[in-house]
Scaffold this motif. Structure first.
Motif, PDB file in Angstrom:
ATOM      1  N   ILE A  78       0.841  -1.201   0.000  1.00 30.61           N
ATOM      2  CA  ILE A  78       0.000   0.000   0.000  1.00 30.61           C
ATOM      3  C   ILE A  78       0.873   1.247   0.000  1.00 30.61           C
ATOM      4  N   MET A  79       1.877   1.284   0.850  1.00 32.88           N
ATOM      5  CA  MET A  79       2.747   2.450   0.950  1.00 32.88           C
ATOM      6  C   MET A  79       3.525   2.660  -0.347  1.00 32.88           C
ATOM      7  N   ASP A  80       4.040   1.569  -0.922  1.00 31.62           N
ATOM      8  CA  ASP A  80       4.811   1.673  -2.169  1.00 31.62           C
ATOM      9  C   ASP A  80       3.936   2.168  -3.318  1.00 31.62           C
ATOM     10  N   ASP A  81       2.737   1.585  -3.450  1.00 39.54           N
ATOM     11  CA  ASP A  81       1.858   1.975  -4.557  1.00 39.54           C
ATOM     12  C   ASP A  81       1.352   3.409  -4.385  1.00 39.54           C
ATOM     13  N   THR A  82       1.128   3.815  -3.140  1.00 33.90           N
ATOM     14  CA  THR A  82       0.690   5.186  -2.891  1.00 33.90           C
ATOM     15  C   THR A  82       1.765   6.178  -3.313  1.00 33.90           C
ATOM     16  N   LYS A  83       3.026   5.864  -3.049  1.00 37.41           N
ATOM     17  CA  LYS A  83       4.128   6.729  -3.477  1.00 37.41           C
ATOM     18  C   LYS A  83       4.190   6.817  -5.000  1.00 37.41           C
TER      19      LYS A  83
END
Length: 240
Positions: A78-83
């Motif tokens: 989630i954090m990677d895709d949000t970035k």
């Protein structure tokens, strides 16, 4: 005899005075009712003002989903895709002030009694929304149109109805006075036309009311253009 004549004269005098009073009162009352019964001559007209304006605000709930079987791994994804998505937005001219990363909504399919364990691919499914709200309408429209580019990063942006870009017009207060004046002018012209047709002249305004402003899409598929509309109702006195 003289006393009888005097009494007769007094009675006659009183009778004349009473009769005169009744006549005068009748004339006053008749005159008063004549003024009350005479109604004002009026004409009630409506004036319309319309404008087509550009939307000055775009709202886009950019949504994508991720599935996984491990919460820690899912958190990282989630954090990677949000970035990746926020970098995508900024590359297209939007700034961090133009979007808000909302808290993800996570569904645990293992506790869903209606889902077959044999068909469940992921134990956890998360929906991530990045709410874009910006006055840079052109940039938002471009970012939404190019969102398939994110598929190269294994991110599928939702294209359903709830994820459509909504276009708004927030500058109504800036054009209200001019539109009301235009609608009132159009109402006056309609009243003058009516007066000419009836052999009269338009007098003062007796009453006026302003309708609600409406803002609609200019056309289907042209949501970034808005049609603003207002109707005023004005009652004018007529004179000969």
């Amino acid at each position: 005899m003289e006393k009888a004549d005097a009494k007769s004269k007094i009675s006659l005098y009183k009778g004349i005075m009473i009769t005169a009073a009744i006549i005068i009162s009748s004339l006053i009352i008749a005159g008063g009712f004549g003024r009350i019964a005479k109604p004002d001559r009026v004409v009630s007209v409506r004036g319309l003002a319309e404008r087509e304006v550009d939307a000055d605000m775009a709202v886009w709930p950019l949504t994508f989903s991720i599935g996984g079987n491990n919460l820690l791994q899912l958190q990282k994804e989630i954090m990677d895709d949000t970035k990746i998505v926020t970098a995508y937005l900024e590359k297209r001219g939007l700034t961090p002030d133009d979007y808000t990363v909302q808290a993800p909504a996570i569904t645990d399919t293992s506790v869903n009694p209606y889902m077959s364990e044999n068909k469940a691919r992921f134990t956890y499914i998360t929906k991530q929304v990045i709410l874009v709200r910006s006055k840079n309408v052109t940039a938002v429209k471009k970012a939404q149109a190019d969102s398939l580019d994110l598929m190269g990063s294994s991110i599928a942006v939702s294209q359903d109805y709830d994820s459509k870009v909504q276009y708004e017009f927030t500058g109504l207060n800036n054009i209200k006075p001019e539109m009301i004046a235009e609608a009132t002018k159009n109402a006056r012209e309609a009243a003058e036309q009516f007066a000419r047709d009836s052999g009269s002249k338009v007098g003062k305004i007796k009453s006026a009311s302003q309708g609600l402003f409406t803002i609609d899409d200019a056309a289907v598929g042209l949501e970034e253009k808005k049609a603003v509309r207002v109707v005023t109702t004005v009652e004018y006195l007529l004179k000969d």
